[in-house]
Design an enzyme around this catalytic site. Sequence first.
Site, short mmCIF file in Angstrom:
data_model
loop_
_atom_site.label_atom_id
_atom_site.label_comp_id
_atom_site.label_asym_id
_atom_site.label_seq_id
_atom_site.Cartn_x
_atom_site.Cartn_y
_atom_site.Cartn_z
N LYS A 45 34.73 75.45 -1.98
CA LYS A 45 36.15 75.30 -2.33
C LYS A 45 36.51 73.83 -2.54
O LYS A 45 37.12 73.47 -3.55
CB LYS A 45 37.02 75.87 -1.19
CG LYS A 45 38.48 75.47 -1.29
CD LYS A 45 39.33 76.05 -0.18
CE LYS A 45 39.39 75.24 1.08
NZ LYS A 45 40.32 74.09 1.04
N ASN A 46 36.12 72.99 -1.60
CA ASN A 46 36.59 71.60 -1.66
C ASN A 46 35.86 70.77 -2.72
O ASN A 46 36.23 69.63 -2.97
CB ASN A 46 36.50 70.96 -0.27
CG ASN A 46 37.53 71.57 0.67
OD1 ASN A 46 38.45 72.25 0.20
ND2 ASN A 46 37.37 71.34 1.96
N CYS A 60 51.80 70.00 6.18
CA CYS A 60 51.23 71.33 6.12
C CYS A 60 50.84 71.74 7.53
O CYS A 60 51.07 71.00 8.48
CB CYS A 60 50.05 71.40 5.16
SG CYS A 60 48.57 70.69 5.83
N ARG A 100 49.62 64.78 6.75
CA ARG A 100 48.75 64.53 5.60
C ARG A 100 49.36 63.60 4.57
O ARG A 100 49.74 64.00 3.46
CB ARG A 100 48.28 65.84 4.99
CG ARG A 100 47.50 66.64 6.00
CD ARG A 100 46.99 67.94 5.45
NE ARG A 100 45.80 67.81 4.64
CZ ARG A 100 45.13 68.85 4.15
NH1 ARG A 100 45.54 70.05 4.39
NH2 ARG A 100 44.05 68.68 3.43
N ASP A 148 36.60 70.95 9.53
CA ASP A 148 36.72 72.34 9.03
C ASP A 148 35.87 73.33 9.81
O ASP A 148 35.94 74.53 9.54
CB ASP A 148 36.36 72.39 7.53
CG ASP A 148 37.33 71.61 6.67
OD1 ASP A 148 38.42 71.29 7.16
OD2 ASP A 148 37.00 71.32 5.50
N ARG A 190 42.63 81.79 0.95
CA ARG A 190 42.64 80.50 0.23
C ARG A 190 41.23 79.96 0.07
O ARG A 190 40.94 79.27 -0.91
CB ARG A 190 43.49 79.48 0.99
CG ARG A 190 44.98 79.73 0.91
CD ARG A 190 45.73 78.54 1.48
NE ARG A 190 45.00 77.33 1.14
CZ ARG A 190 44.85 76.28 1.94
NH1 ARG A 190 45.38 76.28 3.13
NH2 ARG A 190 44.16 75.23 1.55
N1 EPU Z 1 45.29 60.38 5.25
C1 EPU Z 1 46.24 59.38 5.27
N2 EPU Z 1 46.58 58.80 4.08
C2 EPU Z 1 46.01 59.17 2.89
C3 EPU Z 1 45.03 60.19 2.90
C4 EPU Z 1 44.69 60.78 4.10
O1 EPU Z 1 46.77 59.01 6.32
O2 EPU Z 1 46.36 58.60 1.84
C5 EPU Z 1 44.93 61.02 6.52
C6 EPU Z 1 45.31 62.50 6.52
O3 EPU Z 1 46.67 62.68 6.91
C7 EPU Z 1 44.33 63.08 7.49
C8 EPU Z 1 43.10 62.22 7.31
O4 EPU Z 1 43.52 61.03 6.65
O5 EPU Z 1 44.81 62.96 8.79
C9 EPU Z 1 41.98 62.86 6.51
O6 EPU Z 1 42.43 63.25 5.25
P1 EPU Z 1 41.48 63.35 3.97
O7 EPU Z 1 42.16 62.67 2.84
O8 EPU Z 1 40.08 62.94 4.32
O9 EPU Z 1 41.46 64.94 3.74
P2 EPU Z 1 41.97 65.75 2.48
O10 EPU Z 1 41.42 65.20 1.23
O11 EPU Z 1 43.45 65.92 2.59
C10 EPU Z 1 39.92 67.36 2.49
C11 EPU Z 1 39.71 68.85 2.52
C12 EPU Z 1 40.05 69.39 3.89
C13 EPU Z 1 39.14 68.70 4.90
C14 EPU Z 1 39.33 67.17 4.82
C15 EPU Z 1 38.41 66.40 5.73
C16 EPU Z 1 40.14 69.53 0.27
C17 EPU Z 1 41.00 70.29 -0.67
N3 EPU Z 1 40.55 69.49 1.52
O12 EPU Z 1 41.31 67.15 2.78
O13 EPU Z 1 39.76 70.79 3.86
O14 EPU Z 1 39.49 69.13 6.20
O15 EPU Z 1 39.07 66.75 3.46
O16 EPU Z 1 37.09 66.74 5.50
O17 EPU Z 1 39.12 68.98 -0.11
C18 EPU Z 1 39.90 73.02 4.55
O18 EPU Z 1 39.07 73.30 3.68
O19 EPU Z 1 40.27 73.86 5.42
C19 EPU Z 1 40.51 71.69 4.57
C20 EPU Z 1 41.62 71.41 5.22
#
Ligand code: EPU
Length: 423
Positions: free
Chosen positions: A23-24, A118, A123, A308, A400
């Site tokens: 998915k990711n 969320c 996030r 995850d 999802r």
């Molecule tokens: N964060 C910030 N500022 C930013 C970006 C992130 O503070 O500009 C914080 C977030 O609030 C969070 C942390 O950094 O606390 C990690 O966020 P990250 O950006 O690494 O995660 P993401 O891109 O929002 C993806 C996956 C998640 C997975 C995380 C970590 C997708 C669509 N989602 O989220 O997947 O948990 O990386 O590996 O790729 C899931 O599949 O259930 C899921 C939540």
Amino acid sequence: MADYITIEHSPALSGRVVVAGAKNSVLKLMAASLLIEGVTVLQNVPHIADVEIMGQVLQALGVKVNWTAPHELTLDGHHLASHTAPYELVAQMRASTAVLGPLSGRCGQARVALPGGCNIGSRKIDMHIAGLEALGAQVCIEHGYINVQVPASGLLAAEVLLEFPSVGATENLIMAAVRAQGTTIIKNAAREPEITDLVTFLQEAGVGIEGAGTAELAVTGTTKVNEVCHRVIGDRIEAGTFLVAAAMTRGDIEVEGVDPDHLDIVLRKLEAMGAHIERGPQSIHLHDADKLRAVDIQTLPYPGFPTDMQAQFMAADAIAEGSSLVTENVFENRFMFADELGRMGADISIEGHYALVKGGTSLSGAPVISPDLRGGAALVLAGLVAEGTTTVHDVYHIDRGYEDFCSKLASLGARITRQSEPD
Ligand code: EPU
């Protein structure tokens, strides 16, 4: 009609299961198709709700999106019609923000609804914005939208140091840098396998990127990104979820279609819990699990333990011998399912981002509500070992990210069915 899942206490899982594409990974590859003024073909695409939503986001931007085989998506990005990702779609799926980088690069402007918080945390997207600004874009937030304006001369390469190896910020920055002039260096980049898949996809499309799989990426901008046909990597989290289910039921299963290296720390933790694991080139065999022993978990960016998989391991820790400490370092609000697990008899105390799990409890079936995607999957796993009947509600969260979750578990011998109830 809302669907719910019913699980009865199940025998040891056994058999073979093939995981879907990640998915990711696929969501970002779909977004990356915006960089290509032509056709992108993606294979091994999972049939999950988030893929449908990303398809709708791309269609709103003018991409023609079609299923051309059961797990093959064809995305025709010859002509874009808009640079706005509307709130109605972004609100359904935060990953829609992955279009920010490629839209800014290709169109010179992007308007993407600001996603709210969320179920697993607030996030923020400050690092995504700082990255685009470092490449010369002007970014402002107005009326609930992120507005990106690129100067007429285009984006300019820069050296960007991320404060935290954010998956989403790394991906947006890579995709924007593809259209910047010069070579952008991203330091402290996230290293998740899904990012390496995005890099591989872009390399196949002719983009020069160095440092794949490391914390420093060098992306050389280009005006021509070629058409590409790419096979999405297998979903390590889906694979890990089945493996935990097998360990909890002391089963014997083979999971296929995933690279075991992507699950290294997860497999080591399963071994520490008492499971026997054999790694094939694209498969994992789990068998002869002893009575489970509790293990501590600390979530971290890859190659650390994946957030995850935290909920699934907490469900296993709840029935394992001994106590364990689960530390969630990535998201601030990812313990919501623990209260539901408590309703099934688990002994879990939460203090901030720590959860103390006193193992050895016998779970009993109960009606529970899936609070988010991975928490929902963990509740299903708990239902497999609980006495009596468990019903998991709000299963749209599970839809999802897991393709055919119930039928795959049923094919391994789980006593699980899915029903619809009137609203
Ligand atoms: N964060 C910030 N500022 C930013 C970006 C992130 O503070 O500009 C914080 C977030 O609030 C969070 C942390 O950094 O606390 C990690 O966020 P990250 O950006 O690494 O995660 P993401 O891109 O929002 C993806 C996956 C998640 C997975 C995380 C970590 C997708 C669509 N989602 O989220 O997947 O948990 O990386 O590996 O790729 C899931 O599949 O259930 C899921 C939540």
